[in-house]
Design an enzyme around this catalytic site. Sequence first.
Site, PDB file in Angstrom:
ATOM      1  N   ASP A  36      29.100  42.993  47.843  1.00 29.26           N
ATOM      2  CA  ASP A  36      29.693  41.990  48.731  1.00 29.26           C
ATOM      3  C   ASP A  36      28.593  41.210  49.421  1.00 29.26           C
ATOM      4  O   ASP A  36      27.530  41.754  49.735  1.00 29.26           O
ATOM      5  CB  ASP A  36      30.594  42.683  49.777  1.00 29.26           C
ATOM      6  CG  ASP A  36      31.644  41.735  50.340  1.00 29.26           C
ATOM      7  OD1 ASP A  36      31.257  40.719  50.962  1.00 29.26           O
ATOM      8  OD2 ASP A  36      32.842  41.991  50.157  1.00 29.26           O
ATOM      9  N   CYS A  84      36.808  40.782  42.790  1.00 26.06           N
ATOM     10  CA  CYS A  84      37.728  40.442  43.891  1.00 26.06           C
ATOM     11  C   CYS A  84      37.117  39.426  44.858  1.00 26.06           C
ATOM     12  O   CYS A  84      37.828  38.904  45.712  1.00 26.06           O
ATOM     13  CB  CYS A  84      38.114  41.682  44.685  1.00 26.06           C
ATOM     14  SG  CYS A  84      39.189  42.810  43.785  1.00 26.06           S
ATOM     15  N   TYR A 159      41.287  25.475  45.408  1.00 28.13           N
ATOM     16  CA  TYR A 159      41.595  26.900  45.185  1.00 28.13           C
ATOM     17  C   TYR A 159      42.399  27.082  43.895  1.00 28.13           C
ATOM     18  O   TYR A 159      42.100  27.950  43.070  1.00 28.13           O
ATOM     19  CB  TYR A 159      42.367  27.411  46.399  1.00 28.13           C
ATOM     20  CG  TYR A 159      42.639  28.896  46.387  1.00 28.13           C
ATOM     21  CD1 TYR A 159      41.604  29.816  46.595  1.00 28.13           C
ATOM     22  CD2 TYR A 159      43.926  29.382  46.192  1.00 28.13           C
ATOM     23  CE1 TYR A 159      41.862  31.182  46.594  1.00 28.13           C
ATOM     24  CE2 TYR A 159      44.185  30.744  46.193  1.00 28.13           C
ATOM     25  CZ  TYR A 159      43.151  31.637  46.394  1.00 28.13           C
ATOM     26  OH  TYR A 159      43.399  32.988  46.395  1.00 28.13           O
ATOM     27  N   LYS A 163      41.366  29.170  40.521  1.00 30.69           N
ATOM     28  CA  LYS A 163      42.147  30.314  40.043  1.00 30.69           C
ATOM     29  C   LYS A 163      42.760  30.030  38.669  1.00 30.69           C
ATOM     30  O   LYS A 163      42.919  30.933  37.852  1.00 30.69           O
ATOM     31  CB  LYS A 163      43.228  30.674  41.065  1.00 30.69           C
ATOM     32  CG  LYS A 163      42.650  31.139  42.417  1.00 30.69           C
ATOM     33  CD  LYS A 163      41.776  32.379  42.249  1.00 30.69           C
ATOM     34  CE  LYS A 163      41.364  32.983  43.577  1.00 30.69           C
ATOM     35  NZ  LYS A 163      40.572  34.215  43.409  1.00 30.69           N
ATOM     36  N   THR A 194      45.872  41.254  53.825  1.00 31.62           N
ATOM     37  CA  THR A 194      44.428  41.528  53.928  1.00 31.62           C
ATOM     38  C   THR A 194      43.981  40.942  55.265  1.00 31.62           C
ATOM     39  O   THR A 194      44.776  40.274  55.941  1.00 31.62           O
ATOM     40  CB  THR A 194      43.674  40.867  52.754  1.00 31.62           C
ATOM     41  OG1 THR A 194      43.843  39.464  52.848  1.00 31.62           O
ATOM     42  CG2 THR A 194      44.172  41.362  51.415  1.00 31.62           C
TER      43      THR A 194
HETATM   44  N1  LIG Z   1      45.163  38.136  50.203  1.00 35.13           N
HETATM   45  C1  LIG Z   1      45.956  37.445  49.449  1.00 35.13           C
HETATM   46  O1  LIG Z   1      47.140  37.218  49.794  1.00 35.13           O
HETATM   47  C2  LIG Z   1      45.484  36.903  48.119  1.00 35.13           C
HETATM   48  C3  LIG Z   1      46.399  36.237  47.319  1.00 35.13           C
HETATM   49  C4  LIG Z   1      45.992  35.730  46.089  1.00 35.13           C
HETATM   50  C5  LIG Z   1      44.684  35.901  45.672  1.00 35.13           C
HETATM   51  N2  LIG Z   1      43.807  36.544  46.468  1.00 35.13           N
HETATM   52  C6  LIG Z   1      42.439  36.666  45.972  1.00 35.13           C
HETATM   53  O2  LIG Z   1      42.030  38.026  46.047  1.00 35.13           O
HETATM   54  C7  LIG Z   1      40.626  38.102  46.275  1.00 35.13           C
HETATM   55  C8  LIG Z   1      40.380  38.979  47.484  1.00 35.13           C
HETATM   56  O3  LIG Z   1      41.005  38.398  48.603  1.00 35.13           O
HETATM   57  P1  LIG Z   1      41.157  39.149  49.997  1.00 35.13           P
HETATM   58  O4  LIG Z   1      42.429  38.695  50.583  1.00 35.13           O
HETATM   59  O5  LIG Z   1      40.874  40.585  49.801  1.00 35.13           O
HETATM   60  O6  LIG Z   1      39.999  38.419  50.813  1.00 35.13           O
HETATM   61  P2  LIG Z   1      38.919  38.999  51.831  1.00 35.13           P
HETATM   62  O7  LIG Z   1      38.350  37.803  52.497  1.00 35.13           O
HETATM   63  O8  LIG Z   1      39.504  40.103  52.663  1.00 35.13           O
HETATM   64  O9  LIG Z   1      37.812  39.646  50.868  1.00 35.13           O
HETATM   65  C9  LIG Z   1      36.998  38.860  50.052  1.00 35.13           C
HETATM   66  C10 LIG Z   1      35.600  39.460  50.048  1.00 35.13           C
HETATM   67  O10 LIG Z   1      34.793  38.686  49.145  1.00 35.13           O
HETATM   68  C11 LIG Z   1      33.517  38.547  49.721  1.00 35.13           C
HETATM   69  N3  LIG Z   1      32.869  37.350  49.175  1.00 35.13           N
HETATM   70  C12 LIG Z   1      33.227  36.049  49.355  1.00 35.13           C
HETATM   71  N4  LIG Z   1      32.382  35.234  48.716  1.00 35.13           N
HETATM   72  C13 LIG Z   1      31.453  36.038  48.107  1.00 35.13           C
HETATM   73  C14 LIG Z   1      30.322  35.791  47.304  1.00 35.13           C
HETATM   74  N5  LIG Z   1      29.931  34.525  46.998  1.00 35.13           N
HETATM   75  N6  LIG Z   1      29.611  36.839  46.833  1.00 35.13           N
HETATM   76  C15 LIG Z   1      29.972  38.116  47.144  1.00 35.13           C
HETATM   77  N7  LIG Z   1      31.034  38.413  47.930  1.00 35.13           N
HETATM   78  C16 LIG Z   1      31.764  37.385  48.399  1.00 35.13           C
HETATM   79  C17 LIG Z   1      33.770  38.415  51.206  1.00 35.13           C
HETATM   80  O11 LIG Z   1      32.601  38.723  51.953  1.00 35.13           O
HETATM   81  C18 LIG Z   1      34.908  39.421  51.418  1.00 35.13           C
HETATM   82  O12 LIG Z   1      34.415  40.702  51.747  1.00 35.13           O
HETATM   83  C19 LIG Z   1      40.151  36.652  46.426  1.00 35.13           C
HETATM   84  O13 LIG Z   1      39.640  36.219  45.197  1.00 35.13           O
HETATM   85  C20 LIG Z   1      41.411  35.893  46.775  1.00 35.13           C
HETATM   86  O14 LIG Z   1      41.355  34.555  46.374  1.00 35.13           O
HETATM   87  C21 LIG Z   1      44.159  37.033  47.689  1.00 35.13           C
END
Ligand SMILES: NC(=O)c1ccc[n+]([C@@H]2O[C@H](COP(=O)([O-])OP(=O)(O)OC[C@H]3O[C@@H](n4cnc5c(N)ncnc54)[C@H](O)[C@@H]3O)[C@@H](O)[C@H]2O)c1
Length: 253
Positions: A36, A84, A159, A163, A194
């Site tokens: 991360d 992720c 976004y 995706k 989250t």
């Molecule tokens: N939470 C939702 O409802 C949801 C819905 C659809 C898709 N997603 C996708 O799921 C994934 C995780 O989302 P989440 O809700 O857990 O978000 P989150 O923000 O809780 O976690 C994402 C993590 O990715 C890390 N990160 C971001 N950019 C980075 C980089 N360049 N290099 C390394 N680490 C990096 C961040 O530091 C963070 O710890 C994402 O790709 C998001 O688009 C989430």
Amino acid sequence: MKISGSSALVTGGGSGLGEATARLLAAEGAIVHVFDRDAAGAERVAAEIGGVAIAGDVTSETDASAALDTAAAAGNGLRILVNCAGIGTAARLLGRDGPMPLDAFERVIRVNLVGTFNMMRLAAARIAETAELEGLGRGVIVNTASVAAFEGQIGQIAYSASKGGIVSMALPAARELARFGIRVNTIAPGLFRTPLLAGLPQEAQDSLAAAIPGPARLGTPEEFADTVRYLVANPYVNGEVIRLDGALRMQPR
Ligand SMILES: NC(=O)c1ccc[n+]([C@@H]2O[C@H](COP(=O)([O-])OP(=O)(O)OC[C@H]3O[C@@H](n4cnc5c(N)ncnc54)[C@H](O)[C@@H]3O)[C@@H](O)[C@H]2O)c1
């Protein structure tokens, strides 16, 4: 793929869906590398699950190579990559202040799409060097898209594009990597509880949840992680994109 004893790397493992995935894989006996950009988040999760924290950026060849080399040196070599890491934005193609700045669009594409591709290509090279396991191949990659790949809302243009690219990579990547015994699957989550969404006022969370047919609530990170487990463990699922959304279909706004 066998989870117990396998070396796994989870990007974005320091928070949210990646954190839950890292926890589940560790509970199932994997050697988990929590990668991360947020070093403190990676350290916290790794310490709690007996994993390895690695700070770095998914868009950097140097960071990704170093992290994957560490994961490849553990157990019987790298077997599982779960992507992720990701970022969101809210910006219109043509907003009140004019056209969306090109660099804002490029930033989201760079982290979400190019970052996922970067991790996949470098991980595939390492997984391909491992010994093939009887009936299980060499390894598996799970990427994270979003239902925004299919029903992007107003303000989600960057976004959604990022995706959509992840969804479109699933099949060609699976086809190409099949000869190495590497499977590639993708999860397209709906709305999950989250840190991002949990920070919204309860009223806003309730209104989001009300749009979800059933169960009418946000998904839990554990439900996401459970789907990762399925995609990793079942050797016949390949090139697949699974919507995980309680039958949600996002409206224009
Ligand atoms: N939470 C939702 O409802 C949801 C819905 C659809 C898709 N997603 C996708 O799921 C994934 C995780 O989302 P989440 O809700 O857990 O978000 P989150 O923000 O809780 O976690 C994402 C993590 O990715 C890390 N990160 C971001 N950019 C980075 C980089 N360049 N290099 C390394 N680490 C990096 C961040 O530091 C963070 O710890 C994402 O790709 C998001 O688009 C989430």
